[in-house]
Design an enzyme around this catalytic site. Structure first.
Site, PDB file in Angstrom:
ATOM      1  N   LYS A 107      -1.133  -9.513   3.024  1.00 17.64           N
ATOM      2  CA  LYS A 107      -0.465  -9.047   4.244  1.00 17.64           C
ATOM      3  C   LYS A 107      -1.386  -8.108   4.994  1.00 17.64           C
ATOM      4  O   LYS A 107      -1.992  -7.219   4.390  1.00 17.64           O
ATOM      5  CB  LYS A 107       0.853  -8.339   3.928  1.00 17.64           C
ATOM      6  CG  LYS A 107       1.594  -7.858   5.188  1.00 17.64           C
ATOM      7  CD  LYS A 107       2.995  -7.385   4.868  1.00 17.64           C
ATOM      8  CE  LYS A 107       3.044  -6.039   4.193  1.00 17.64           C
ATOM      9  NZ  LYS A 107       2.529  -4.940   5.084  1.00 17.64           N
TER      10      LYS A 107
ATOM     11  N   GLU B 252      -1.607  -5.575   8.593  1.00 19.08           N
ATOM     12  CA  GLU B 252      -0.812  -4.942   9.638  1.00 19.08           C
ATOM     13  C   GLU B 252      -1.366  -5.364  10.989  1.00 19.08           C
ATOM     14  O   GLU B 252      -2.474  -4.982  11.357  1.00 19.08           O
ATOM     15  CB  GLU B 252      -0.828  -3.425   9.472  1.00 19.08           C
ATOM     16  CG  GLU B 252      -0.055  -2.973   8.250  1.00 19.08           C
ATOM     17  CD  GLU B 252       0.212  -1.483   8.240  1.00 19.08           C
ATOM     18  OE1 GLU B 252      -0.090  -0.815   9.250  1.00 19.08           O
ATOM     19  OE2 GLU B 252       0.720  -0.996   7.215  1.00 19.08           O
TER      20      GLU B 252
ATOM     21  N   ASP C 126       0.830  -1.203   0.000  1.00 21.14           N
ATOM     22  CA  ASP C 126       0.000   0.000   0.000  1.00 21.14           C
ATOM     23  C   ASP C 126       0.867   1.257   0.000  1.00 21.14           C
ATOM     24  O   ASP C 126       0.356   2.375  -0.125  1.00 21.14           O
ATOM     25  CB  ASP C 126      -0.990   0.005   1.162  1.00 21.14           C
ATOM     26  CG  ASP C 126      -0.337  -0.128   2.527  1.00 21.14           C
ATOM     27  OD1 ASP C 126       0.905  -0.199   2.594  1.00 21.14           O
ATOM     28  OD2 ASP C 126      -1.083  -0.179   3.526  1.00 21.14           O
TER      29      ASP C 126
ATOM     30  N   ASP D  44      -0.817  -6.193  -0.085  1.00 21.42           N
ATOM     31  CA  ASP D  44      -1.243  -5.543   1.153  1.00 21.42           C
ATOM     32  C   ASP D  44      -2.756  -5.378   1.170  1.00 21.42           C
ATOM     33  O   ASP D  44      -3.352  -4.973   0.165  1.00 21.42           O
ATOM     34  CB  ASP D  44      -0.611  -4.153   1.263  1.00 21.42           C
ATOM     35  CG  ASP D  44       0.639  -4.132   2.117  1.00 21.42           C
ATOM     36  OD1 ASP D  44       0.815  -5.051   2.935  1.00 21.42           O
ATOM     37  OD2 ASP D  44       1.440  -3.194   1.964  1.00 21.42           O
TER      38      ASP D  44
ATOM     39  N   GLU E 102       8.791  -4.194  10.945  1.00 20.61           N
ATOM     40  CA  GLU E 102       9.176  -2.885  10.409  1.00 20.61           C
ATOM     41  C   GLU E 102       9.684  -1.936  11.485  1.00 20.61           C
ATOM     42  O   GLU E 102       9.079  -1.809  12.551  1.00 20.61           O
ATOM     43  CB  GLU E 102       8.002  -2.233   9.669  1.00 20.61           C
ATOM     44  CG  GLU E 102       8.377  -0.888   9.064  1.00 20.61           C
ATOM     45  CD  GLU E 102       7.378  -0.347   8.066  1.00 20.61           C
ATOM     46  OE1 GLU E 102       7.599   0.774   7.566  1.00 20.61           O
ATOM     47  OE2 GLU E 102       6.387  -1.040   7.780  1.00 20.61           O
TER      48      GLU E 102
END
EC number: 2.1.2.11
Length: 288
Positions: free
Chosen positions: A116, A118, A48, A87, A185
């Site tokens: 994916k 978050e 993204d 994403d 991250e």
């Protein structure tokens, strides 16, 4: 990973078991996907991050599911050997597990091999629902850009022991829920190393040190296209300067009559131009 066969989720998991480092990079279009795949990457992330580096948006919050579908489909048309991970954009999976499954299904239909999200343990129900639906999941812990407002900005995660334990719990929970890999991250390297040691699934770092099972970078940062890249990104070539120079030379050639040159344009068949001139003159004489 050796060979030219399509990389699978199982291959990624086995890479950790074999001690093979995993190479992941972003791509958002057909040509870039072909090039990075030819370079031998293992995973392509349709991130993204395209919101900022492709669409010029201020953050990932404005990226829509339709944006992700369109760019995932473009990458998939390159038919890469690499595993394609898409994403899930902001608010495409947070409201309910039903929304998450339906929206992830759209990305899989667009050509993604996995999605994916978050989060980790805090989204364990979502991860389980996706896996139950047959959709492979990569989790994402540490700095989670979609929640930068809640976090008070883009801050290094895991700077204190208590923060570190929270990141570790998120990662462990992601594996327990069925994720096959975890992106870490902008997290303190000691924390990333501990997570990598504790998990049986691969960890892929971005700005979290060298002790993960793999690394990922945004392609625009890697190629030197980003005006202000993050401090953890390595610029392998100054492609921005190369592009500016090439376009400047093209502009100069056009303005000075050097482009197009001989061999870059073609004429009519022999005798046809004369026929065309007669037809033009006849039309002019008839007053039409």
């Amino acid at each position: 990973m050796a060979g030219r066969e399509k990389v699978t989720v199982r291959d990624i998991v086995r890479a950790k078991q074999r001690g093979e480092r995993i190479v992941m990079v972003t791509a958002y279009d057909y040509i870039t996907a072909k090039l990075v795949d030819e370079a031998g990457v293992d995973m392509i992330l349709v991130g993204d991050s395209l919101g900022m580096v492709v669409l010029g948006l201020p953050s990932t919050h404005q990226v829509t599911l339709e944006d992700m579908e369109r760019h995932t489909a473009a990458v998939a048309r390159a038919q890469p050997r690499a595993l394609i991970v898409a994403d899930m954009p902001f608010m495409s999976y947070e409201a309910s597990t039903r929304d998450a499954v339906l929206n992830a299904g759209r990305l899989i239909a667009a050509g993604a091999d996995a999605v994916k999200i978050e989060g980790g343990a805090s989204y364990s129900d979502t991860i389980r629902a996706l896996v139950r639906a047959g959709i492979p999941v990569v989790a994402h812990v540490g700095l989670t850009p979609q929640r930068y407002k809640l976090l008070g900005g883009y801050r290094l995660a895991g700077k204190t022991a208590s923060e570190a334990m929270e990141v570790i719990r998120e990662a462990i929970g992601a594996e327990e829920a069925g994720a096959f890999a975890v992106v870490i991250e902008f997290t303190a390297w000691e924390v990333a190393r501990e997570i990598t040691r504790k998990l049986s699934i691969p960890t892929i770092c971005i700005g979290s040190g060298p002790y993960c099972d793999g690394q990922v970078l945004v392609i625009h940062d890697l190629l030197g296209l980003t005006p202000t890249p993050p401090p953890f990104a390595k610029k392998y070539v100054d492609l921005a300067a190369i592009i500016r120079r090439a376009v400047s030379e093209y502009a100069s050639d056009v303005r000075n009559g050097r482009f197009p040159g001989e061999g870059m344009y073609w004429g009519m068949k022999r005798g046809e131009y004369e026929k065309l001139q007669r037809l033009i003159n006849e039309q002019a004489g008839s007053g039409d």
